[in-house]
Design a protein around this motif. Structure first.
Motif, PDB file in Angstrom:
ATOM      1  N   THR A 186      34.905  37.842  20.333  1.00 50.05           N
ATOM      2  CA  THR A 186      33.758  38.499  19.973  1.00 50.05           C
ATOM      3  C   THR A 186      33.748  40.894  20.701  1.00 50.05           C
ATOM      4  O   THR A 186      34.637  40.845  21.927  1.00 50.05           O
ATOM      5  N   ALA A 187      33.659  41.638  20.089  1.00 54.63           N
ATOM      6  CA  ALA A 187      34.053  42.956  20.860  1.00 54.63           C
ATOM      7  C   ALA A 187      33.060  42.999  21.369  1.00 54.63           C
ATOM      8  O   ALA A 187      31.486  42.706  21.611  1.00 54.63           O
ATOM      9  N   PHE A 188      33.109  43.451  22.584  1.00 56.46           N
ATOM     10  CA  PHE A 188      32.647  43.747  24.356  1.00 56.46           C
ATOM     11  C   PHE A 188      32.979  45.374  24.536  1.00 56.46           C
ATOM     12  O   PHE A 188      33.615  46.006  24.252  1.00 56.46           O
ATOM     13  N   HIS A 189      31.996  45.817  25.049  1.00 59.41           N
ATOM     14  CA  HIS A 189      31.784  46.891  26.009  1.00 59.41           C
ATOM     15  C   HIS A 189      32.417  46.945  27.444  1.00 59.41           C
ATOM     16  O   HIS A 189      31.476  46.494  28.302  1.00 59.41           O
ATOM     17  N   PRO A 190      33.508  46.934  28.148  1.00 53.74           N
ATOM     18  CA  PRO A 190      33.706  46.345  29.584  1.00 53.74           C
ATOM     19  C   PRO A 190      33.272  48.055  30.484  1.00 53.74           C
ATOM     20  O   PRO A 190      33.809  49.239  30.262  1.00 53.74           O
ATOM     21  N   ARG A 191      32.153  47.820  30.812  1.00 54.40           N
ATOM     22  CA  ARG A 191      31.205  48.747  31.261  1.00 54.40           C
ATOM     23  C   ARG A 191      31.754  49.742  32.649  1.00 54.40           C
ATOM     24  O   ARG A 191      31.880  50.295  32.767  1.00 54.40           O
ATOM     25  N   SER A 192      32.342  48.463  33.529  1.00 50.86           N
ATOM     26  CA  SER A 192      32.792  49.416  34.902  1.00 50.86           C
ATOM     27  C   SER A 192      34.067  49.786  34.109  1.00 50.86           C
ATOM     28  O   SER A 192      34.517  51.170  35.160  1.00 50.86           O
ATOM     29  N   LEU A 193      35.003  49.858  33.659  1.00 52.86           N
ATOM     30  CA  LEU A 193      36.281  50.275  32.846  1.00 52.86           C
ATOM     31  C   LEU A 193      36.181  50.821  32.758  1.00 52.86           C
ATOM     32  O   LEU A 193      37.385  52.227  32.767  1.00 52.86           O
TER      33      LEU A 193
END
Length: 561
Positions: free
Chosen positions: A525-532
């Protein structure tokens, strides 16, 4: 390698300008046709068919360019368009009244669009082509009014030159403002002063399209000179740095401390003539020719740089002194370039010195903090283990020779000795810093991988694919370790993977961090690691998530160093 494009990049502003020009071209062509129609109705003269065909053809040409520009075709935003305008205007003059036609003013449209879009050189070529076309058209039609031909030719040439000059000045000003803005964004204290200087040299060399950029700096406290050299088509990572003890006898520093220098030699076969060496000194209002001694120094520097022209400006350093040299083999350097170079150095070097001070303060603070951590380790970890070892030795002495626990006590004592040695070695590394290029990164990652293996049963491979020496300051190293920690925690908490890897690589001036895990029951599932992503952006980099070939997930982070 840097590649010089023959055309500027098509961005939003250039596309909007091209659309506006296309719209005005269409309006101009329709207005010309209306003018011919009204003139024919007033004079009641028969308009030749060639005139109608020429104006209708130009309307169709303008409509095609406008439509293709509106849909974003890059070809219709290139140099060929204004050259086609010149051909159409020449045809219109030929089928109308020749030199008596008022449509000769259309040439100014091509001159305007070429000079304000492509600069002085392209505008000058279009101006000369327009003048030659107008004269050829006048002579071909057999005009008997030579004064009018000469007057309109002079008008076209003079006004065209003014337009071209202002158009080139406008583009040059835009490029200089863009360079100043770009250089100001390079001043990130996280990357240190060395990288900022290297990137500034790279951008300056590309801006002037020069062959060499040489930077000489001296620290007044140590008296040591640093010579930085960057050649054409080299990246900023290829800046050569040499340490020189004394440079008083070098012609590079024999120039006046506060002077801006321009040296220019004529091309072959006129290179045997006297070269121009001009100096602009602080406190004066204009340029002057260098004296005999200064001219000899400039000639020596030009010979050392193997350049036909060079410019030089002093560096405004509070804690030292230095000069910058930009040399060119084709001689495309002038007085305005020398003045802008001095202005550029005046903008960037105070910031670089501030970065050096901040970096020194951060390093001293980190050294103090390492000393504190090392003392805390000695007091809170090493001393208890020493006490434990002493207790084990006391128990062993109290145990009899036939006591079955003597062997176990010896093993525990050896384990305690090993732990004490490891802690002392680790405390020494923390106190004095790391010796290898990767610092404390690898030991930290290996301990973290061992901890994850014990707690979660996940095997983590650590790969440091770094061949060349890597120099990271304390802040970048801390951010790197934190990003690795977050990525590994995501694997442990949000996946059922039993295997993962951390790969750190450095190539093309980019520090590449890749955190992978193998395929598990969950679908990708495509996701967006906000913190990184935010941490990478704060360092001037980027982060994104990809799917691996084996079905796993890979978080890739790239940071410029």
């Amino acid at each position: 390698m840097r590649v010089h494009d023959s055309a500027p990049r098509i961005d939003a502003s250039l596309a909007a300008d091209a659309l506006m020009v296309g719209r005005m071209r269409l309006v101009l062509s329709i207005s010309a046709l209306l003018a011919i129609t009204v003139d024919a109705a007033d004079s009641r003269n028969q308009v030749p068919a060639a005139v109608w065909l020429a104006f209708l053809g130009y309307i169709l040409h303008s409509l095609l360019i406008h439509v293709c520009t509106a849909v974003g075709r890059p070809y219709f935003q290139g140099k060929a368009i204004h050259w086609s305008d010149v051909l159409w205007f020449t045809l219109i003059l030929a089928v109308t009244d020749g030199t008596h036609s008022l449509f000769f003013l259309f040439y100014f449209f091509a001159i305007l669009t070429s000079s304000f879009r492509w600069g002085f050189e392209e505008g000058a070529r279009v101006t000369i082509a327009s003048v030659v076309s107008f004269i050829a058209c006048g002579l071909a039609t057999g005009t008997d009014d030579m004064p009018q031909l000469l007057m309109r030719t002079a008008f076209l040439l003079a006004l065209g030159h003014m337009i071209v000059y202002w158009g080139g000045s406008k583009l040059a000003l835009q490029r200089r403002l863009a360079l100043l803005g770009d250089v100001s964004q390079l001043s990130n204290p996280r990357f240190g002063a060395g990288r900022t200087i290297a990137r500034t040299m790279e951008r300056t060399l590309a801006f002037f399209k020069a062959s060499h950029c040489i930077l000489l700096t001296r620290d007044r406290a140590t008296g040591t000179w640093l010579l930085r050299t960057l050649r054409e088509d080299d990246a900023c990572e290829q800046v050569r740095i040499e340490t020189i003890g004394r440079l008083t006898a070098s012609p590079f520093m024999a120039l006046a401390p506060d002077s801006i220098v321009l040296s220019h030699r004529l091309p072959w076969p006129l290179n045997h003539l006297r070269a121009q060496h001009q100096v602009f000194e602080a406190g004066t209002t204009g340029w002057r020719s260098a004296d005999a001694e200064g001219a000899q120094r400039c000639s020596t520097i030009a010979a050392m740089l193997e350049a036909r022209a060079f410019i030089s400006a002093p560096l405004p350093m509070r804690l030292g002194e230095g000069r910058v040299f930009i040399s060119s083999r084709d001689g495309r350097l002038g007085k305005s370039d020398a003045m802008f170079l001095a202005h550029l150095m005046a903008q960037i070097f105070p910031v670089i010195e501030t970065i050096e001070v901040l970096d020194r303060m951060a390093s001293e603070a980190a050294s103090t903090e390492r000393l504190k951590i090392a003392l805390d380790l000695h007091d809170t970890a090493i001393q208890p283990y020493i006490g434990l070892r002493m207790g084990l030795c006391a128990l062993r002495k109290r145990a009899g020779a036939d006591n079955p626990l003597r062997e176990d006590l010896d093993k525990l004592s050896d384990v305690a000795d090993g732990v004490i040695a490891d802690l002392r070695r680790y405390a020494g590394e923390v106190r004095h810093g790391a010796d290898d290029a990767c610092g404390l990164v690898r030991p930290h990652l290996e301990r973290q991988a061992a901890r994850i293996k014990g707690l979660y049963g996940i095997d983590i491979d650590i790969v440091m694919a770094i061949d060349a020496p890597l120099h990271l300051d304390d802040r970048v190293t801390a951010e790197l370790l934190q990003m690795v920690s977050e990525g590994l925690n995501n694997i442990c908490k949000h996946t059922h993977a039993r295997h993962g890897s951390v790969r750190i690589d450095c190539k093309n001036g980019q520090l590449a961090l890749c955190i992978e895990n193998d395929a598990c029951q969950e679908s990708f599932t495509a996701f967006h690691p906000r913190s990184l992503t935010e941490r990478a952006a704060a360092l001037g980099g980027q982060a994104h998530v990809d799917r691996c070939a084996n079905g796993g997930t890979a978080v890739r982070i790239e940071i410029p160093i």
